[in-house]
Design a protein around this motif. Structure first.
Motif, PDB file in Angstrom:
ATOM      1  N   SER A 231       3.092   4.836  -7.165  1.00 52.00           N
ATOM      2  CA  SER A 231       3.312   6.282  -6.973  1.00 52.00           C
ATOM      3  C   SER A 231       2.208   7.135  -7.598  1.00 52.00           C
ATOM      4  N   ASN A 232       1.016   6.520  -7.801  1.00 54.69           N
ATOM      5  CA  ASN A 232      -0.074   7.278  -8.430  1.00 54.69           C
ATOM      6  C   ASN A 232      -0.948   8.018  -7.425  1.00 54.69           C
ATOM      7  N   GLY A 233      -0.559   7.971  -6.160  1.00 56.83           N
ATOM      8  CA  GLY A 233      -1.319   8.711  -5.145  1.00 56.83           C
ATOM      9  C   GLY A 233      -2.502   7.938  -4.587  1.00 56.83           C
ATOM     10  N   ASN A 234      -2.823   6.769  -5.179  1.00 55.41           N
ATOM     11  CA  ASN A 234      -3.978   5.990  -4.705  1.00 55.41           C
ATOM     12  C   ASN A 234      -3.586   4.939  -3.669  1.00 55.41           C
ATOM     13  N   THR A 235      -2.288   4.755  -3.489  1.00 52.82           N
ATOM     14  CA  THR A 235      -1.864   3.747  -2.508  1.00 52.82           C
ATOM     15  C   THR A 235      -1.047   4.410  -1.408  1.00 52.82           C
ATOM     16  N   LEU A 236      -0.926   3.698  -0.300  1.00 46.58           N
ATOM     17  CA  LEU A 236      -0.177   4.196   0.840  1.00 46.58           C
ATOM     18  C   LEU A 236       1.327   4.156   0.536  1.00 46.58           C
ATOM     19  N   PRO A 237       2.159   4.812   1.360  1.00 42.74           N
ATOM     20  CA  PRO A 237       3.610   4.816   1.089  1.00 42.74           C
ATOM     21  C   PRO A 237       4.204   3.408   1.075  1.00 42.74           C
ATOM     22  N   VAL A 238       5.092   3.181   0.118  1.00 45.27           N
ATOM     23  CA  VAL A 238       5.824   1.908   0.014  1.00 45.27           C
ATOM     24  C   VAL A 238       7.308   2.241   0.136  1.00 45.27           C
ATOM     25  N   TYR A 239       7.997   1.560   1.055  1.00 47.80           N
ATOM     26  CA  TYR A 239       9.416   1.833   1.326  1.00 47.80           C
ATOM     27  C   TYR A 239      10.264   0.635   0.897  1.00 47.80           C
ATOM     28  N   PRO A 240      10.877   0.649  -0.293  1.00 50.26           N
ATOM     29  CA  PRO A 240      11.771  -0.454  -0.675  1.00 50.26           C
ATOM     30  C   PRO A 240      13.140  -0.267  -0.019  1.00 50.26           C
ATOM     31  N   VAL A 241      13.476  -1.116   0.952  1.00 54.54           N
ATOM     32  CA  VAL A 241      14.692  -0.905   1.756  1.00 54.54           C
ATOM     33  C   VAL A 241      15.697  -2.045   1.611  1.00 54.54           C
ATOM     34  N   GLY A 242      15.483  -2.944   0.652  1.00 54.29           N
ATOM     35  CA  GLY A 242      16.341  -4.124   0.532  1.00 54.29           C
ATOM     36  C   GLY A 242      17.516  -3.913  -0.414  1.00 54.29           C
ATOM     37  N   PRO A 243      18.261  -4.972  -0.734  1.00 55.08           N
ATOM     38  CA  PRO A 243      18.020  -6.358  -0.303  1.00 55.08           C
ATOM     39  C   PRO A 243      18.437  -6.591   1.151  1.00 55.08           C
ATOM     40  N   ILE A 244      17.484  -7.090   1.941  1.00 51.31           N
ATOM     41  CA  ILE A 244      17.747  -7.388   3.356  1.00 51.31           C
ATOM     42  C   ILE A 244      18.161  -8.848   3.453  1.00 51.31           C
TER      43      ILE A 244
END
Length: 482
Positions: A231-244
């Motif tokens: 979440s430091n703005g240097n990486t693309l969005p990450v969506y944690p949607v689990g546990p799948i």
């Protein structure tokens, strides 16, 4: 209300396919505008995959499957199989997506192509999405810490000119943003210490960064440190949607089968939390020397056991293990007679049913990510014995980062001698110690695991963290459509 189509391309192995299909089900259940088309590549013929897909075809009229043609296999290249498969399938993918786009343009009721969702090993297909002018998202079947690890190694290599191969046999500890604790270099996954594999993984990480975002099969409460590191703005969005998880046994063997009933009956006859379940995943197996040590370790531990014992594939073949017709030949003499009242040997295992059973009190596992999520979901502690892929990292998370399990050998690497037996054989004594630690685990750790299990279930509920992240993914991937 504009309808949207997402094209999903999974890696055609059951452990990846199942969780990818479960994500697709969540998406179409959540938003009636969405349709999903799966393009299924063929790695080799697999009745398990075919029966799983057949069972899902009827589950939703907004999820469909298209089989891509199977190209003639080249020479066996185990190190390149997954990465090269999507590259060779590009023309077939392009052809099928062209048909979808043509249908959309010719009929106002047909959904508009909104983007691709690509398995972590299918990053080369970002090129095809770019040709159609749509975004690509990656579906990561591993955890968020794995994503942090490959980004870290790629930056180390690309920006600081450090060769990760230097970590081989090193006693160094690595400090990474995605982990709260220093990470011993001896626990780095083998593919980062192997020249042939490393190039593919670095290329994979670079391609990850070209995507529009990464969907991860994890939940915020489980991997908060790793997720916050993005979440430091240097990486693309990450969506944690689990546990799948696939808890409905789609495509698994018939629950009415004699084999299934026999396992259930045996578990029903055992005392509460008394059984240790031993299973090394859909690809896990051992040579005779190691099998004998496991058998002796289990017998010496004195604990009841249910052991999924699988036969390694023939030498040089890349295929899953199979069930033994008669396991007696690989077990110590008299073992089956001596343990007849306390243990049971099985082949294929209905894993979620076993972990859900009240008589199961511990799980000796290879630490595949799906198995870790299942053990947390059912509150069954793990004794970690990783074999390959990113499993050493997963073991480190369970033992050190989360304190939810015990170690058999966290830095184990599966390497074979010419006779098919393992180079590093774990002794019966080590296995006995691990099983005893697992089955006699303190109440505090069991309570912590129970708490994490509850958090995983809540994450998926309306208003939970994963529910919210899934909504954000839909917003980002579909709501921009004209």
């Amino acid at each position: 209300m504009k309808k949207a189509e997402l094209v999903f391309i999974p890696t055609p192995v059951i452990s990846h396919l199942v969780s990818t299909v479960e994500v697709a089900k969540l998406l179409v259940d959540r938003d009636e505008r969405l349709s999903i088309t799966f393009l299924i590549m063929k790695l080799c013929s697999s009745s398990k995959i075919d029966s799983f897909i057949d069972s899902v075809r009827t589950a939703s009229n907004r999820i469909r499957f298209i089989d891509l043609p199977q190209d003639e296999p080249g020479p066996n290249q185990p190190n390149k199989t997954f990465f090269s498969l999507s590259e060779t399938q590009k023309p077939h993918v392009k052809e099928e997506v062209s048909k979808l786009v043509s249908q959309s343009e010719s009929s106002p009721d047909t959904p508009t192509l909104a983007g691709f969702v690509l398995d972590m090993f299918c990053t080369s297909l970002i090129d095809v999405a770019n040709e159609f002018g749509v975004p690509s998202y990656i579906f990561l079947t591993s955890g968020a810490a794995y994503l942090g690890l490959v980004f870290y190694i790629q930056a180390l290599h690309g920006e600081q000119r450090v060769d990760p191969l230097e970590f081989k046999d090193s006693e160094a500890e690595v400090v990474m943003p995605c982990l709260a604790n220093p990470f011993p270099a001896r626990v780095l996954p083998s593919f980062l210490l192997n020249k042939e594999w490393l190039g593919s993984v670095l290329a994979q990480a670079r391609r990850f960064r070209e995507s529009k975002g990464i969907i991860v099969n994890t939940f915020e409460e489980l991997e908060s440190h790793a997720i916050n590191s993005f979440s430091n703005g240097n990486t693309l969005p990450v969506y944690p949607v689990g546990p799948i998880l696939n808890l409905s046994r789609d495509g698994h063997r018939d629950v009415e089968s004699d084999e299934f009933k026999d396992i259930k009956q045996w578990l029903d006859d055992q005392p509460l939390s008394s059984v240790v379940y031993i299973c090394f995943g859909s690809m896990g197996s051992f040579g005779v020397d190691q099998v004998k040590e496991i058998a002796c370790g289990l017998e010496q531990s004195g604990h009841r056991f249910l052991w999924s014992l699988r036969q390694p594939p023939p030498k040089g073949k890349i295929e899953p293990p199979s069930d033994y017709t008669n396991p007696q030949g690989v077990l110590p003499e008299g073992f089956l007679d001596r343990t007849a009242n306390t243990g049971k040997i099985i082949g294929w295992a209905p894993q979620t049913d076993i972990l859900a059973h009240p008589s199961v009190g511990g799980f000796v596992s290879h630490c595949g990510w799906n198995s870790i999520l299942e053990s947390i979901w059912f509150g069954v502690p793990i004794a970690a014995w990783p074999l390959y892929a990113e499993q050493q990292l997963n073991a480190f998370q369970i033992i050190v980062e989360l304190g939810l399990g015990v170690e058999i050998k966290m830095d184990y690497r599966k390497e074979l001698k010419s006779d098919g037996n393992e180079i590093n054989v774990i002794s019966a004594g080590e296995i006995e110690r691990g099983v005893r630690c697992l089955m006699e685990l303190c109440d505090e750790k069991r309570e912590r695991l129970k708490e994490m299990s509850g958090k995983g279930r809540k994450a998926l509920e309306n208003g939970g963290s994963s529910f919210t992240w899934l909504g954000r993914f839909i917003q980002d991937s579909v709501d921009h459509l004209p």
